[in-house]
Write a protein that holds these residues in place. Structure first.
Motif, PDB file in Angstrom:
ATOM      1  N   ARG A  36      41.058  37.651  34.934  1.00  0.00           N
ATOM      2  CA  ARG A  36      41.181  38.968  35.560  1.00  0.00           C
ATOM      3  C   ARG A  36      42.191  38.946  36.699  1.00  0.00           C
ATOM      4  O   ARG A  36      42.816  39.966  37.005  1.00  0.00           O
ATOM      5  N   ASP A  37      42.349  37.784  37.322  1.00  0.00           N
ATOM      6  CA  ASP A  37      43.235  37.654  38.476  1.00  0.00           C
ATOM      7  C   ASP A  37      44.078  36.403  38.299  1.00  0.00           C
ATOM      8  O   ASP A  37      43.561  35.286  38.380  1.00  0.00           O
ATOM      9  N   VAL A  60      46.555  38.044  31.704  1.00  0.00           N
ATOM     10  CA  VAL A  60      45.631  38.832  32.513  1.00  0.00           C
ATOM     11  C   VAL A  60      45.043  39.966  31.672  1.00  0.00           C
ATOM     12  O   VAL A  60      45.780  40.736  31.036  1.00  0.00           O
ATOM     13  N   ARG A 108      43.937  33.411  40.693  1.00  0.00           N
ATOM     14  CA  ARG A 108      42.782  32.503  40.708  1.00  0.00           C
ATOM     15  C   ARG A 108      42.791  31.524  39.536  1.00  0.00           C
ATOM     16  O   ARG A 108      41.925  30.651  39.459  1.00  0.00           O
ATOM     17  N   THR A 138      40.991  42.339  31.344  1.00  0.00           N
ATOM     18  CA  THR A 138      39.549  42.490  31.500  1.00  0.00           C
ATOM     19  C   THR A 138      38.965  42.842  30.142  1.00  0.00           C
ATOM     20  O   THR A 138      39.657  43.369  29.272  1.00  0.00           O
TER      21      THR A 138
END
Length: 277
Positions: A34-35, A49, A38, A51
């Protein structure tokens, strides 16, 4: 990288997915996160990336991928819808095989309410036409210490029921084993458990032996709902919390499977070993 990855891993910033990513060192892999900030910076990895509920982003992230490790999404009232969106996008992207982290005893009538969500997800995956492997994890042994409050008390309506909780290291090792060569595991459902079922009294004793004094105090169902009211959580989440314990009381989480030792060629980790690791 020397070749484009045909394996994608979700949840790689989490405790389970992160373990799997590292166990597959040397295998080209795409980390769906999602990020991007990270995502772990590891050799042989590229990042995409998306979701779970963003179908277009998932399709783009999984283009060219043959096998996907799908870690179940965070607890959410719309989690099943998010899972379905991801599965549909994976199929549209041309994915061949989905390895999904489900829950032990997943069924529409499971006492643990979130196990019903996993059943619904499994059924959608079956209907998608994708080859699949379901890893039905029992409760995480690693999380038992987190169930104790600041006074070192685990409270809940589990009675003297038993739970064959499984170490996250064992789940990750099984997942990595399947992902290295998924074809032989197509259509399989593996119940992943620890080596022995324990009562929460015994769990508390083992945690205490590891260095933190913990005890288990049984509650009635009414007491369990009352003691959790202070958190102000929505009803579906409180139901999930309480049903974790009532599922133990019912005996639905007690049976021990041979899947971990059969797939890994070694015994499943005990709770004591998990806590000392």
């Amino acid at each position: 990288m020397t070749s484009a990855p045909t394996l994608a891993i979700t949840g790689s910033t989490g405790r389970l997915g992160g373990r799997v990513v590292r166990l597959l060192d040397g295998v080209p892999r795409r980390l769906v996160v999602r990020d991007a900030a990270r995502a772990p910076a590891l050799a042989g990895c590229e990042t995409a990336v998306a979701t779970y509920d963003d179908g277009a982003a998932v399709r783009a992230a999984l283009t060219g991928v043959e096998t996907v490790f799908m870690v179940s999404g965070a607890e959410h009232p719309e989690r099943v819808a998010q899972h379905r969106s991801f599965v549909d996008a994976a199929a549209a992207a041309g994915v061949s095989h989905l390895v999904y982290t489900s829950f032990y005893g997943a069924s529409p009538t499971a006492t643990f309410t979130l196990a019903r969500d996993h059943h619904a997800t499994e059924e959608h995956i079956r209907a998608s036409g994708l080859a699949f492997t379901f890893l039905r994890d029992n409760l995480y042994a690693d999380f038992f210490p987190l169930m104790a409050d600041e006074q070192g008390v685990i409270r809940g309506p589990a009675g003297d029921g038993r739970v064959a909780a499984v170490a996250m290291d064992d789940i990750a090792a099984v997942a990595a084993e399947v992902l290295r060569n998924p074809a032989p595991h197509a259509g399989a459902t593996y119940d992943l458990t620890g080596p022995v079922p324990l009562t929460l009294h015994e769990v508390a004793e083992i945690i205490t032996a590891s260095g933190r004094k913990v005890r288990y105090v049984p509650e009635t169902i009414e007491e369990a709902y009352a003691s959790r009211a202070v958190y102000g959580a929505p009803p579906w989440q409180v139901d999930a919390w309480v049903s974790t314990y009532t599922a133990i009381a019912s005996g639905e989480l007690a049976a021990v499977s041979d899947a971990v030792p059969r797939l890994l060629g070694r015994p499943a980790l005990t709770l004591a070993a998990t806590l000392s690791g």
